[in-house]
Write a protein that holds these residues in place. Structure first.
Motif, mmCIF file in Angstrom:
data_model
loop_
_atom_site.group_PDB
_atom_site.id
_atom_site.type_symbol
_atom_site.label_atom_id
_atom_site.label_comp_id
_atom_site.label_asym_id
_atom_site.label_seq_id
_atom_site.Cartn_x
_atom_site.Cartn_y
_atom_site.Cartn_z
ATOM 1 N N THR A 65 -0.453 -17.701 -6.419
ATOM 2 C CA THR A 65 0.506 -16.367 -6.063
ATOM 3 C C THR A 65 0.126 -15.264 -6.466
ATOM 4 O O THR A 65 -0.228 -15.190 -7.562
ATOM 5 C CB THR A 65 1.979 -16.693 -6.514
ATOM 6 N N CYS A 66 -0.256 -14.353 -5.640
ATOM 7 C CA CYS A 66 -1.079 -13.297 -5.888
ATOM 8 C C CYS A 66 -0.607 -11.804 -5.087
ATOM 9 O O CYS A 66 -0.199 -12.111 -3.894
ATOM 10 C CB CYS A 66 -2.535 -13.459 -5.562
ATOM 11 N N HIS A 67 -0.252 -10.886 -5.915
ATOM 12 C CA HIS A 67 -0.007 -9.760 -5.072
ATOM 13 C C HIS A 67 -1.021 -8.581 -5.705
ATOM 14 O O HIS A 67 -1.473 -8.579 -6.666
ATOM 15 C CB HIS A 67 1.452 -9.036 -5.905
ATOM 16 N N ILE A 68 -1.563 -7.857 -4.375
ATOM 17 C CA ILE A 68 -2.660 -6.866 -4.947
ATOM 18 C C ILE A 68 -2.144 -5.637 -4.895
ATOM 19 O O ILE A 68 -1.309 -5.087 -3.995
ATOM 20 C CB ILE A 68 -3.796 -7.076 -4.056
ATOM 21 N N PHE A 69 -2.553 -4.567 -5.786
ATOM 22 C CA PHE A 69 -2.470 -3.105 -5.509
ATOM 23 C C PHE A 69 -3.632 -2.160 -5.965
ATOM 24 O O PHE A 69 -4.308 -2.635 -6.802
ATOM 25 C CB PHE A 69 -1.694 -3.071 -6.844
ATOM 26 N N ILE A 70 -3.954 -1.416 -5.032
ATOM 27 C CA ILE A 70 -4.959 -0.592 -5.159
ATOM 28 C C ILE A 70 -4.694 0.665 -5.983
ATOM 29 O O ILE A 70 -3.507 1.249 -5.826
ATOM 30 C CB ILE A 70 -5.373 0.018 -3.838
ATOM 31 N N GLN A 78 -1.136 7.580 -9.909
ATOM 32 C CA GLN A 78 -1.137 6.242 -9.348
ATOM 33 C C GLN A 78 -0.753 5.069 -10.167
ATOM 34 O O GLN A 78 -0.084 4.261 -9.679
ATOM 35 C CB GLN A 78 -2.954 6.158 -8.958
ATOM 36 N N CYS A 79 -1.171 5.267 -11.562
ATOM 37 C CA CYS A 79 -0.640 4.151 -12.343
ATOM 38 C C CYS A 79 0.958 4.328 -12.231
ATOM 39 O O CYS A 79 1.275 2.969 -12.327
ATOM 40 C CB CYS A 79 -1.149 4.434 -13.734
ATOM 41 N N GLN A 80 1.384 5.302 -12.496
ATOM 42 C CA GLN A 80 3.103 5.390 -12.347
ATOM 43 C C GLN A 80 3.522 4.733 -11.176
ATOM 44 O O GLN A 80 4.558 4.020 -10.989
ATOM 45 C CB GLN A 80 3.589 6.621 -12.675
ATOM 46 N N ARG A 81 2.899 5.051 -10.021
ATOM 47 C CA ARG A 81 3.458 4.742 -8.669
ATOM 48 C C ARG A 81 3.265 3.281 -8.715
ATOM 49 O O ARG A 81 4.110 2.300 -8.133
ATOM 50 C CB ARG A 81 2.756 5.558 -7.565
ATOM 51 N N THR A 82 2.000 2.685 -9.070
ATOM 52 C CA THR A 82 1.766 1.134 -9.051
ATOM 53 C C THR A 82 2.855 0.311 -9.825
ATOM 54 O O THR A 82 3.340 -0.619 -9.301
ATOM 55 C CB THR A 82 0.447 1.040 -9.299
#
Length: 280
Positions: A65-70, A78-82
């Motif tokens: 199971t994998c979730h990807i985040f750019i 971007q870090c906070q949003r991710t």
């Protein structure tokens, strides 16, 4: 020889959500596979969408199971949003593996300041950014930070002043952070391999910021990502604070600590060969 129970290994990280930065690179990909095959849900962060998509396909083929985040980890917003996106999806974070990093191969006198600043920006600032936004969750879940450092994190490395500075900084930051949070059940593992066969050194910047083409000088046997990933798993399982991967890493620790002048001479003699004939 000790026999490992295969069922225990298979479910070692079951119900654990593990965030891995630089997930689409050589070591990052292997960490995703190794942790995923032990039951973890992978939260893969990288800056390259195409590489992330390929990683997700690879992991799905192995029923991981994998979730990807750019995410560009050097961008605080971007870090906070991710991390916010991960939280909104109901996925808590049990472990963060700080694997993302870049390097350079050039003597300081031949290196532009922009190159050094870029190395520090990614290796130090980016890592601290994600730590800032994940720390509350890690404390709540009594989780773990794994920081991929290097022999250059505790000893000098010729032709890589910025890289060595970044790794030394990570040791100072995370070993101090450990002192602040370990009584709350959080562990910090510093991982110190010697030379490793990954794309990072092959895509390292030269002093002008362009990728270098000269052959990299190494010491000892070059480690594979598979070996490093397995050693990291062992270090996590044993609740280690620091691991030295390879005999060269262990020897470097001893020699650099007790006879730093000797270490400097040996390292300089070996590593300076990489740059002979390149000076203008």
């Amino acid at each position: 020889m000790k026999v490992v129970n295969p069922m225990r290994s298979q479910h070692q990280f079951k119900h654990k959500n593990i965030l891995i930065t630089g997930a689409a690179g050589g070591l990052g990909r292997e960490l995703c596979i190794t942790m995923g095959n032990r039951g973890a849900t992978i939260l893969a962060i990288d800056i390259n969408r195409g590489h992330l998509d390929s990683l997700k396909t690879l992991l799905n083929e192995q029923n991981i199971t994998c979730h990807i985040f750019i995410c560009d980890i050097t961008d605080k917003n971007q870090c906070q949003r991710t991390i916010g996106e991960i939280s909104k999806s109901g996925l808590g974070i049990d472990m963060v593996i700080h694997n993302a990093g870049i390097s350079h191969r050039s003597p300081f006198i031949e290196t532009k300041l922009d190159v050094l600043e870029n190395v520090i920006k990614v290796n130090v600032n980016g890592t601290i950014n994600l730590t800032h936004y994940t720390l509350k969750q890690i404390i709540q879940r009594q989780g773990t930070y794994v920081v991929v450092s290097s022999v250059a994190g505790f000893a000098p490395l010729f032709g890589r002043t910025g890289y060595a500075a970044s790794k030394h900084a990570l040791h100072g930051f995370f070993e101090t952070l450990r002192a602040e949070v370990e009584e709350e059940g959080v562990n910090v593992l510093m991982v110190c391999p010697s030379f490793m066969k990954t794309a990072m050194e092959h895509t390292a910047m030269g002093g002008d910021g362009k990728h270098v083409s000269n052959k990299k000088q190494t010491v000892g046997n070059v480690l594979t990502p598979e070996i490093v990933a397995e050693q990291i798993v062992k270090g996590i399982s044993a609740n280690k604070k620091r691991i030295y991967i390879s005999p060269i890493a262990k020897l470097s620790m001893v020699v650099s600590r007790f006879t730093p002048l000797l270490y400097g001479r040996i390292m300089r003699k070996k590593m300076s060969q990489e740059f002979r004939g390149n000076s203008k």
